[in-house]
Design a protein around this motif. Structure first.
Motif, PDB file in Angstrom:
ATOM      1  N   PRO A  27       0.802  -1.226   0.000  1.00 45.30           N
ATOM      2  CA  PRO A  27       0.000   0.000   0.000  1.00 45.30           C
ATOM      3  C   PRO A  27       0.833   1.273   0.000  1.00 45.30           C
ATOM      4  CG  PRO A  27       0.177  -0.840   2.224  1.00 45.30           C
ATOM      5  CD  PRO A  27       0.882  -1.841   1.334  1.00 45.30           C
ATOM      6  N   GLY A  28       0.145   2.384  -0.232  1.00 45.08           N
ATOM      7  CA  GLY A  28       0.697   3.688   0.110  1.00 45.08           C
ATOM      8  C   GLY A  28       0.343   3.991   1.549  1.00 45.08           C
ATOM      9  N   ARG A 153       9.627  -8.989   9.932  1.00 41.39           N
ATOM     10  CA  ARG A 153       9.049  -7.890   9.160  1.00 41.39           C
ATOM     11  C   ARG A 153       9.865  -6.613   9.325  1.00 41.39           C
ATOM     12  NH1 ARG A 153       4.963  -6.725   5.318  1.00 41.39           N
ATOM     13  NH2 ARG A 153       5.236  -8.955   5.279  1.00 41.39           N
ATOM     14  N   LEU A 154      10.421  -6.382  10.506  1.00 46.44           N
ATOM     15  CA  LEU A 154      11.192  -5.165  10.727  1.00 46.44           C
ATOM     16  C   LEU A 154      12.419  -5.114   9.818  1.00 46.44           C
ATOM     17  CD1 LEU A 154      11.422  -2.546  12.308  1.00 46.44           C
ATOM     18  CD2 LEU A 154      12.683  -3.770  14.077  1.00 46.44           C
ATOM     19  N   GLN A 155      12.981  -6.280   9.464  1.00 44.81           N
ATOM     20  CA  GLN A 155      14.128  -6.279   8.556  1.00 44.81           C
ATOM     21  C   GLN A 155      13.711  -5.817   7.163  1.00 44.81           C
ATOM     22  OE1 GLN A 155      16.898  -9.607   6.545  1.00 44.81           O
ATOM     23  NE2 GLN A 155      17.042  -9.599   8.782  1.00 44.81           N
ATOM     24  N   LEU A 156      12.543  -6.243   6.695  1.00 48.20           N
ATOM     25  CA  LEU A 156      12.056  -5.758   5.410  1.00 48.20           C
ATOM     26  C   LEU A 156      11.847  -4.255   5.439  1.00 48.20           C
ATOM     27  CD1 LEU A 156       9.423  -8.352   4.112  1.00 48.20           C
ATOM     28  CD2 LEU A 156      11.834  -8.114   3.504  1.00 48.20           C
ATOM     29  N   VAL A 157      11.289  -3.751   6.537  1.00 54.34           N
ATOM     30  CA  VAL A 157      11.089  -2.315   6.700  1.00 54.34           C
ATOM     31  C   VAL A 157      12.432  -1.582   6.650  1.00 54.34           C
ATOM     32  CG1 VAL A 157      10.387  -0.565   8.389  1.00 54.34           C
ATOM     33  CG2 VAL A 157       8.902  -2.530   7.939  1.00 54.34           C
ATOM     34  N   ALA A 179       4.971   2.040   8.307  1.00 51.82           N
ATOM     35  CA  ALA A 179       3.515   2.052   8.146  1.00 51.82           C
ATOM     36  C   ALA A 179       3.079   1.069   7.075  1.00 51.82           C
ATOM     37  CB  ALA A 179       3.044   3.456   7.791  1.00 51.82           C
ATOM     38  N   ILE A 180       3.834   0.997   5.979  1.00 51.68           N
ATOM     39  CA  ILE A 180       3.488   0.102   4.877  1.00 51.68           C
ATOM     40  C   ILE A 180       3.780  -1.348   5.236  1.00 51.68           C
ATOM     41  CG2 ILE A 180       4.167  -0.517   2.513  1.00 51.68           C
ATOM     42  CD1 ILE A 180       4.558   2.565   2.083  1.00 51.68           C
ATOM     43  N   GLY A 181       4.823  -1.575   6.006  1.00 52.29           N
ATOM     44  CA  GLY A 181       5.173  -2.932   6.402  1.00 52.29           C
ATOM     45  C   GLY A 181       4.282  -3.504   7.483  1.00 52.29           C
ATOM     46  N   PHE A 182       3.872  -2.664   8.441  1.00 56.38           N
ATOM     47  CA  PHE A 182       3.115  -3.145   9.603  1.00 56.38           C
ATOM     48  C   PHE A 182       1.637  -2.772   9.561  1.00 56.38           C
ATOM     49  CE2 PHE A 182       7.418  -3.490  11.177  1.00 56.38           C
ATOM     50  CZ  PHE A 182       7.385  -4.574  12.036  1.00 56.38           C
ATOM     51  N   GLY A 183       1.192  -2.115   8.495  1.00 56.05           N
ATOM     52  CA  GLY A 183      -0.180  -1.620   8.445  1.00 56.05           C
ATOM     53  C   GLY A 183      -1.236  -2.700   8.612  1.00 56.05           C
ATOM     54  N   ALA A 380      -9.877   8.289   1.792  1.00 60.32           N
ATOM     55  CA  ALA A 380      -8.875   7.318   2.236  1.00 60.32           C
ATOM     56  C   ALA A 380      -9.554   6.145   2.939  1.00 60.32           C
ATOM     57  CB  ALA A 380      -7.885   7.982   3.175  1.00 60.32           C
ATOM     58  N   LYS A 381      -9.149   4.944   2.567  1.00 60.75           N
ATOM     59  CA  LYS A 381      -9.565   3.740   3.269  1.00 60.75           C
ATOM     60  C   LYS A 381      -8.313   3.075   3.813  1.00 60.75           C
ATOM     61  CE  LYS A 381     -13.698   2.988   0.433  1.00 60.75           C
ATOM     62  NZ  LYS A 381     -14.410   2.045  -0.479  1.00 60.75           N
ATOM     63  N   VAL A 382      -8.327   2.745   5.089  1.00 58.24           N
ATOM     64  CA  VAL A 382      -7.153   2.176   5.753  1.00 58.24           C
ATOM     65  C   VAL A 382      -7.161   0.662   5.563  1.00 58.24           C
ATOM     66  CG1 VAL A 382      -5.939   1.913   7.942  1.00 58.24           C
ATOM     67  CG2 VAL A 382      -7.086   4.075   7.396  1.00 58.24           C
ATOM     68  N   GLY A 383      -6.098   0.149   4.956  1.00 57.81           N
ATOM     69  CA  GLY A 383      -6.042  -1.272   4.634  1.00 57.81           C
ATOM     70  C   GLY A 383      -4.797  -1.938   5.173  1.00 57.81           C
ATOM     71  N   ASP A 384      -4.587  -3.191   4.772  1.00 64.04           N
ATOM     72  CA  ASP A 384      -3.469  -3.994   5.264  1.00 64.04           C
ATOM     73  C   ASP A 384      -2.151  -3.563   4.631  1.00 64.04           C
ATOM     74  OD1 ASP A 384      -4.911  -5.627   7.016  1.00 64.04           O
ATOM     75  OD2 ASP A 384      -5.544  -6.938   5.374  1.00 64.04           O
ATOM     76  N   GLY A 385      -1.059  -3.922   5.311  1.00 60.95           N
ATOM     77  CA  GLY A 385       0.274  -3.615   4.848  1.00 60.95           C
ATOM     78  C   GLY A 385       0.713  -4.516   3.705  1.00 60.95           C
ATOM     79  N   ALA A 386       1.979  -4.386   3.309  1.00 62.48           N
ATOM     80  CA  ALA A 386       2.530  -5.144   2.180  1.00 62.48           C
ATOM     81  C   ALA A 386       2.411  -6.641   2.444  1.00 62.48           C
ATOM     82  CB  ALA A 386       3.988  -4.762   1.968  1.00 62.48           C
TER      83      ALA A 386
END
Length: 398
Positions: A27-28, A153-157, A179-183, A380-386
């Protein structure tokens, strides 16, 4: 969403003469409040949104990477060796891919083969909704799946941030990638960027929505004053350290800033620090306000945030100010502010759902009169992370 994957699969088959194996989405993001505090060890409050970057990919039997973007069709298929760490010319979007892969190698991950990838993003480039970080986390998700990487996941971020900082040359904080990784759907990320401690906070807006207002003025961070602001805040830390035990401006409380502001060598530095200190406080108050369903208080903090970004941090501009100040005058709007790095890009408004059309009409009229072209609007709609979005079934699309 299905239509986008169908299009990507068709293009993939046309370019590479076989079907991809996997689908991905990244996501953005919007930042509700807490701007330019992330590289200053402060608090931020972003959320991932449902527009972003789509991709389909598969492994190769050799070590060649072949990538194609529907957003940059003139670039054609970009090819390079998976181990090649040199930059691609002409600021190619492929450098974001190379930067993430380089960062993954830096953490000791084995990239065992090449891959083919086709991507499509529906985040306007340069809009301040973090299209670059969206691409970075998409690449991280692709690599994690195709290489079967067992990494946190933090490593990807962190790989996304390192690609931006070390390979692209923009000294961003970690907010966008985090935000994109953990959304998560219908939750915002309340993050302390110094400690990396975070909390997922439910977004309960009732009859209100967040409207994204796009200036449609593209900005490039590497061409903006973003890195200059980073240097200014680093210089302020250096000047204050003999008097305060700090590593980041985000550690400073308001009372301490008032006590030591005179130490800073210029009024410009005082303004920069004042924004960081007070914005950090606004972010904490904003989270509390949302938890207490006090949308009026949150809206007021949004207004104060924009004023600070305009006057103290000086990262706004006539386009953003026109959007925000017009939105603030619309009945049914509780607050409005720029979101993202500034210098163009987008603003957001917290508005009653019944007032969205009124907001769009009034802001559009004022903006076109003052700026000369039209803005764009999105709810804006809040959705899931990558994430990996599933396997491709042979024969798709039907």
């Amino acid at each position: 969403m299905t239509e986008k994957y169908d299009e990507l699969i068709q293009i993939f088959e046309k370019k590479f003469h076989h079907y991809p194996t996997d689908k991905f989405f990244s996501p953005g993001r919007i930042n509700l409040i807490g701007e330019h505090t992330d590289y200053n060890g402060g608090h931020v409050f972003p959320a991932s949104i449902t527009i972003g970057t789509y991709g389909v990919a598969s492994c190769r039997s050799d070590r060649q990477i072949k990538i194609y973007s529907l957003n940059f069709p003139d670039d054609g298929v970009i090819s390079f060796d998976v181990d090649d760490e040199s930059q691609l010319p002409n600021a190619s979007w492929g450098n974001f891919v190379k930067g993430v892969l380089q960062a993954l190698r830096g953490y000791g991950n084995q990239l065992t083969c090449g891959f083919e990838l086709v991507v499509l993003g529906n985040i306007p480039n340069g809009s301040g909704l973090s299209s670059s970080s969206s691409l970075e986390l998409l690449i991280g998700s692709v690599a994690q799946k195709l290489y079967s990487l067992k990494i946190p996941r933090l490593q990807l971020v962190a790989c996304g941030q390192r690609a931006e900082n070390d390979f692209i040359g923009v000294h961003t904080g970690i907010m966008d990638q985090f935000a994109i990784g953990f959304g998560e759907k219908n939750r915002a990320v309340y993050l302390d960027t110094k400690t990396m401690m975070y909390e997922m906070v439910p977004i309960n807006l009732g009859s209100y929505v967040v409207v994204i207002m796009n200036t449609n003025k593209r900005r490039e961070l590497t061409e903006s004053k973003y890195n200059e602001r980073v240097r200014e805040t680093q210089e302020a830390v250096y000047q204050l350290q003999p008097f305060m035990n700090i590593q980041y401006l985000g550690e400073i409380e308001k009372n301490d800033f008032d006590k030591y502001a005179h130490i800073l060598s210029s009024d410009t530095l005082r303004k920069r620090v004042r924004h960081i200190v007070y914005e950090n406080e606004r972010t904490k108050k904003g989270v509390t306000a949302l938890k207490n369903d006090n949308l009026v208080a949150f809206g007021q903090l949004m207004n104060e945030s924009h004023s600070s970004l305009k006057n103290d941090y000086e990262v706004s501009g006539i386009e953003l100010d026109t959007l925000v100040e017009t939105a603030q005058s619309v009945d049914g709007v509780l607050g409005s502010r720029m979101t993202g790095a500034g210098f163009g890009g987008c603003a957001i408004a917290l508005v009653h759902s019944d007032a969205v059309k009124r907001l769009e009409k009034k802001v559009s009229e004022k903006y076109e009169t003052s700026i000369g072209y039209a803005p764009s609007f999105y709810v804006a709609k809040v959705g899931d992370g990558a994430h990996w979005a599933g396997s491709v079934v042979e024969g798709e699309p039907k």
